[in-house]
Design an enzyme around this catalytic site. Structure first.
Site, PDB file in Angstrom:
ATOM      1  N   ARG A   1      -1.688  12.549  10.170  1.00 53.42           N
ATOM      2  CA  ARG A   1      -0.527  13.378  10.495  1.00 53.42           C
ATOM      3  C   ARG A   1      -0.447  14.572   9.548  1.00 53.42           C
ATOM      4  O   ARG A   1      -0.823  14.485   8.385  1.00 53.42           O
ATOM      5  CB  ARG A   1       0.767  12.555  10.414  1.00 53.42           C
ATOM      6  CG  ARG A   1       0.814  11.500  11.500  1.00 53.42           C
ATOM      7  CD  ARG A   1       2.178  10.854  11.654  1.00 53.42           C
ATOM      8  NE  ARG A   1       2.085   9.915  12.752  1.00 53.42           N
ATOM      9  CZ  ARG A   1       2.430   8.638  12.698  1.00 53.42           C
ATOM     10  NH1 ARG A   1       2.941   8.150  11.588  1.00 53.42           N
ATOM     11  NH2 ARG A   1       2.291   7.858  13.750  1.00 53.42           N
TER      12      ARG A   1
ATOM     13  N   ARG B   1       8.762   3.395  11.403  1.00 52.25           N
ATOM     14  CA  ARG B   1       9.848   2.996  10.497  1.00 52.25           C
ATOM     15  C   ARG B   1      11.170   2.815  11.240  1.00 52.25           C
ATOM     16  O   ARG B   1      11.707   3.734  11.841  1.00 52.25           O
ATOM     17  CB  ARG B   1       9.978   4.000   9.350  1.00 52.25           C
ATOM     18  CG  ARG B   1      10.476   5.370   9.717  1.00 52.25           C
ATOM     19  CD  ARG B   1      10.322   6.347   8.574  1.00 52.25           C
ATOM     20  NE  ARG B   1       8.921   6.656   8.339  1.00 52.25           N
ATOM     21  CZ  ARG B   1       8.493   7.785   7.764  1.00 52.25           C
ATOM     22  NH1 ARG B   1       9.348   8.684   7.338  1.00 52.25           N
ATOM     23  NH2 ARG B   1       7.216   8.009   7.592  1.00 52.25           N
TER      24      ARG B   1
ATOM     25  N   ASP C   1       0.797  -1.227   0.000  1.00 53.89           N
ATOM     26  CA  ASP C   1       0.000   0.000   0.000  1.00 53.89           C
ATOM     27  C   ASP C   1       0.832   1.281   0.000  1.00 53.89           C
ATOM     28  O   ASP C   1       0.318   2.349  -0.324  1.00 53.89           O
ATOM     29  CB  ASP C   1      -0.938   0.016   1.211  1.00 53.89           C
ATOM     30  CG  ASP C   1      -0.198  -0.017   2.549  1.00 53.89           C
ATOM     31  OD1 ASP C   1       1.053  -0.096   2.554  1.00 53.89           O
ATOM     32  OD2 ASP C   1      -0.866   0.019   3.601  1.00 53.89           O
ATOM     33  N   HIS C   2       2.110   1.212   0.355  1.00 52.43           N
ATOM     34  CA  HIS C   2       2.898   2.428   0.564  1.00 52.43           C
ATOM     35  C   HIS C   2       3.638   2.927  -0.678  1.00 52.43           C
ATOM     36  O   HIS C   2       4.033   4.090  -0.728  1.00 52.43           O
ATOM     37  CB  HIS C   2       3.940   2.190   1.672  1.00 52.43           C
ATOM     38  CG  HIS C   2       3.452   2.527   3.049  1.00 52.43           C
ATOM     39  ND1 HIS C   2       2.322   1.962   3.590  1.00 52.43           N
ATOM     40  CD2 HIS C   2       3.940   3.362   3.996  1.00 52.43           C
ATOM     41  CE1 HIS C   2       2.147   2.432   4.819  1.00 52.43           C
ATOM     42  NE2 HIS C   2       3.101   3.295   5.080  1.00 52.43           N
TER      43      HIS C   2
ATOM     44  N   ASP D   1       3.695  -0.765  11.337  1.00 52.60           N
ATOM     45  CA  ASP D   1       3.182   0.545  10.974  1.00 52.60           C
ATOM     46  C   ASP D   1       2.572   1.142  12.229  1.00 52.60           C
ATOM     47  O   ASP D   1       1.894   0.442  12.987  1.00 52.60           O
ATOM     48  CB  ASP D   1       2.123   0.437   9.865  1.00 52.60           C
ATOM     49  CG  ASP D   1       1.732   1.808   9.327  1.00 52.60           C
ATOM     50  OD1 ASP D   1       2.285   2.208   8.287  1.00 52.60           O
ATOM     51  OD2 ASP D   1       0.903   2.469   9.957  1.00 52.60           O
TER      52      ASP D   1
ATOM     53  N   SER E   1       5.988   7.686  12.723  1.00 55.58           N
ATOM     54  CA  SER E   1       5.777   6.336  12.222  1.00 55.58           C
ATOM     55  C   SER E   1       6.674   5.330  12.924  1.00 55.58           C
ATOM     56  O   SER E   1       7.586   5.683  13.669  1.00 55.58           O
ATOM     57  CB  SER E   1       6.038   6.290  10.714  1.00 55.58           C
ATOM     58  OG  SER E   1       7.420   6.200  10.465  1.00 55.58           O
TER      59      SER E   1
END
Length: 759
Positions: free
Chosen positions: A449, A650, A95-96, A160, A648
């Site tokens: 965000r 990440r 999806d990213h 995520d 996030s």
């Protein structure tokens, strides 16, 4: 198809007895969060009594979910764990990496071609190790999880930060870094500091323009971006029963914006209805059977919540106004009745240029239905839409159903452009068409965000967050200072008209439908499957283990950067165009801290991505200076202020500095996920014992960290700031490492320790 039904049956079969035993052991009523947490202990014989906010606890999650950007590094790490198959049900969701440009019909084929190498890797590694694979276009991870995998009383982790979305179905779902995911997929326990509990009592019922999104926007203003750190937000009260399941998910999703570990709602008829509507009748029936005992807080808690929650907040849904939060931070909360005054006082650009609805936070059928009811009025009342309009459905199932029912057509009729079922602009994957990419302007989104430059790369874009229906109304008006509750608009015939409050079905009357959901099941035996990684790839790179600690104190560390102000994971490891390198640690490290603000003045006045290189006496990009230090065998240190690493999950924001030989991050405070990620990668995450000591750090300092030979839980370390003028300051640095985390540090990373134990 009901995924993993046998696992759910077993979970529910044992839960009533487990809850009864926990209640007996603790001698008191239990909150819902405690029931779920304590029935997921990795060591089931362990006494279920822990100190909130202090004790580290090992848990056994039911499943793992990964989105394509973070899955690359998570699975590259998992491949080094020595297993032939994942230990728990796991999925990958593409999806990213899909860039939002001109619309789904064009953007999705382009993404498939551009990212073919990464998609082939993710598909092949999923096929080999027993992982479910959701193809590009299938949908946003959190909407797909809600539709297919989330279940009341379960526990999952996801790579995520908005994984808590599943809390809308009464599941403890926590955003983590890829190393945590690799641990759980490898059969290892998942470690978490026992969270504190924030109880939020909801009373009344929403009406008019107020939406579930406004609950969390208001709460963000109360708690701020770090008020929920190391805490679970548990909602209760009669108001919870009035909110749709997807509305509950919206609220839980944005709990990440206040730093919460996760958020969750009690099981009720709305959740049961959603489970049945998404083909999980058996899950609903099983949940119904244990609901009173296991899937809500005990009566004693509800009667005296102040005794069982660490903090208590009450929100009256009946009195709740629509909110608009921003710009530049999601906790700048303002009810719409005050927003116009605030916007004009602060000089925000009043003209609204683009409205964007969707994202993992607000892309359900109900969201699109309520937005469509507002859009419909533009045509009915002769209004010309004054701003651009972009729509992102949450999943192929939602998109297909909304198209069938005419909702997408109504949104397109006012100029809306339907993008692919993906994250898109919410994470900076937006090719915005603008006359000036640096001009100050305003946009309104239903995203989560709104950090500077996050959506379109322009730090002058004022991004505001609101509900999909309010975003749609502001799009029609073309200005952020429009209040649909009180203001009128002039239509093309010169008539004064007013928008009616939005309406929309929570679930499709005709039921959900989809031709191809986009799911690919893994091979039953993946032993013959080859993982696709080209040796000369610029997007994928097999990982080499980080070096173990050499057993000595750190001496002569160079100050890489002293950051000032907000420093999120977006600032540390930018997304947008850098997403293409998420599977290649060396290449993505070129973006290290490129968005951070240097606290020291520079000769050219540029404070972003411009730091002193004492080796040359000049200035350069943060990554270039870090590489120069590394080439000389020199370690470095990053110094920061509050809530470092907010945003996030990440882990690249931890792996990049580790790769470039940054040894320590010394901050005034950390965001939860990022602090854990630093620990997992073998770095030192330290905090100033005295926050004012941040002021003592000078640009040309070298730094020593002492006491590492006796590194132990609850024992501070000593930091010596050696100044260029020959003087020094000795300060105290605290840490939150437990015994296991210290072993991660000594081994060089958590994965190194796991690999060592499995050999």
């Amino acid at each position: 198809m009901v995924f993993d039904i046998e696992m759910i049956r077993q979970r529910y079969a044992g839960m009533p007895q487990a809850v009864a035993e926990i209640r007996k052991a603790t001698g008191r009523p239990l909150t819902l969060a405690e029931k779920i947490l304590l029935t997921h202990l990795h060591d089931r014989g362990q006494r279920p009594v822990f100190r909130r906010g202090e004790d580290y606890v090992n848990f056994a999650p039911d499943r793992v979910a990964m989105q394509d950007a973070t899955a690359q590094m998570a699975l590259l790490q998992f491949m080094n764990a020595g297993r032939s198959r994942v230990a728990v049900p796991s999925t990958v969701h593409c999806d990213h990496l899909i860039l939002a440009d001109s619309g789904a019909g064009t953007d999705l084929p382009v993404a498939r071609n551009t990212n073919r190498e990464v998609y082939d890797f993710l598909a092949s590694v999923s096929n080999k190790y027993g992982i479910g694979f959701w193809k590009p276009g299938a949908g946003i991870i959190h909407q797909v999880v809600l539709e297919n995998y989330a279940f009341p009383g379960g526990m999952m982790i996801g790579t995520d930060s908005h994984t808590p979305n599943a809390g809308g179905l009464g599941m403890i779902a926590v955003g983590v870094g890829g190393a945590d995911a690799a641990d759980v997929m490898s059969g290892m326990p998942w470690e978490l500091k026992m969270p504190k509990l924030i109880g939020v009592k909801l009373t009344g019922r929403l009406s008019g323009w107020a939406s579930p999104k406004d609950v969390i926007l208001k709460l963000a203003g109360i708690l701020t971006v770090k008020g929920g750190t190391n805490a679970i937000i548990e909602y209760f009260g009669e108001g919870t029963e009035t909110l749709s399941a997807t509305g509950k998910a919206t609220i839980c999703n944005m709990g990440a914006e206040v730093g919460a570990t996760t958020s969750l709602f009690p099981y009720d008829a709305k959740i049961a209805g959603y489970l049945r509507a998404t083909g999980r009748e058996e899950v609903a029936a099983l949940a119904d059977g244990i609901a009173a005992e296991c899937l809500t807080a005990d009566a004693g808690v509800l009667e005296q919540p102040e005794r069982y929650y660490d903090r208590l907040i009450e929100i009256d849904l009946f009195a709740l106004e629509p909110y608009i939060n921003g710009p530049f931070t999601p906790d700048a909360a303002a009810p719409i009745s005050e927003f116009v005054r605030i916007a004009r006082e602060k000089g925000y650009p009043e003209r609204m240029e683009v409205g964007l609805i969707g994202s993992c936070t607000n892309s359900s059928y109900e969201d699109l239905a309520r937005a469509a009811s507002v859009a419909r009025q533009a045509a009915e009342k002769g209004l010309k839409v004054q701003a651009g309009y972009i729509i992102t459905p949450g999943s192929e199932q939602v998109r297909y159903t909304a198209a069938r029912d005419g909702l997408l057509g109504e949104l397109e009729s006012i100029g809306g452009v339907v993008m692919a079922n993906a994250c898109g602009a919410c994470i900076g994957q937006w090719k915005r068409h603008t006359d000036d990419p640096k001009r100050a302007n305003s946009i309104v989104t239903s995203f989560n965000r709104n950090f500077a430059a996050r959506n379109d790369g322009n730090p002058a874009t004022h991004a505001f967050v609101a509900s999909p229906e309010l975003t749609t109304a502001l799009t029609i008006a073309g200005r952020i200072t429009f209040n649909p509750l009180t203001d009128t608009l002039t239509n093309e015939r010169g008539e004064t008209v007013k928008l009616d409050a939005p309406q929309g079905d929570e679930l499709p009357v005709k039921g959900f439908a989809v031709d191809d959901p986009g799911y690919q099941a893994p091979a039953s035996d993946g032993s013959s499957v080859t993982v696709a990684i080209a040796p000369d790839s610029q997007r994928l790179q097999r990982l080499e283990p980080f070096a173990a600690w050499d057993g000595t104190d750190y001496e002569g560390l160079r100050l890489l950067i002293k950051t000032q102000g907000k420093c999120t994971t977006d600032h540390i490891s930018a997304a947008g165009p850098w997403l293409r390198f998420r599977g290649h640690l060396e290449n993505i490290s070129d973006n290290l801290l490129m968005g951070a603000t240097n606290a020291f003045a520079t000769p050219n006045g540029e404070a972003i991505n411009n730091v002193l290189n004492p080796l040359t006496g000049g200035y350069g990009k943060v990554s270039e200076v870090a590489k120069a230090y590394k080439a000389q065998g020199l370690g470095s240190i990053v110094v920061a202020q509050e809530n470092y690493g907010e945003g996030s999950s990440r882990e690249h924001a931890a792996m990049e500095p580790r790769f470039l030989n940054v040894k320590v991050v010394l901050a005034q405070s950390f965001a939860r996920i990022h602090e854990t990620n630093l620990k997992k990668q073998g770095m030192l995450a330290l905090t100033f014992a005295d926050k004012e000591d941040w002021n003592k750090v000078r640009e040309d300092d070298t730094v020593s960290v002492r006491g590492l030979k006796d590194f132990a839980p609850n024992v501070p370390l000593t930091v010596v700031l050696n100044h260029a003028d020959g003087t020094s300051d000795t300060i105290t640095a605290n840490h939150t490492y437990n015994a296991l985390q210290i072993e991660w540090f000594k081994a060089g990373s958590a994965l190194n320790l796991i690999s060592k134990k499995t050999k």
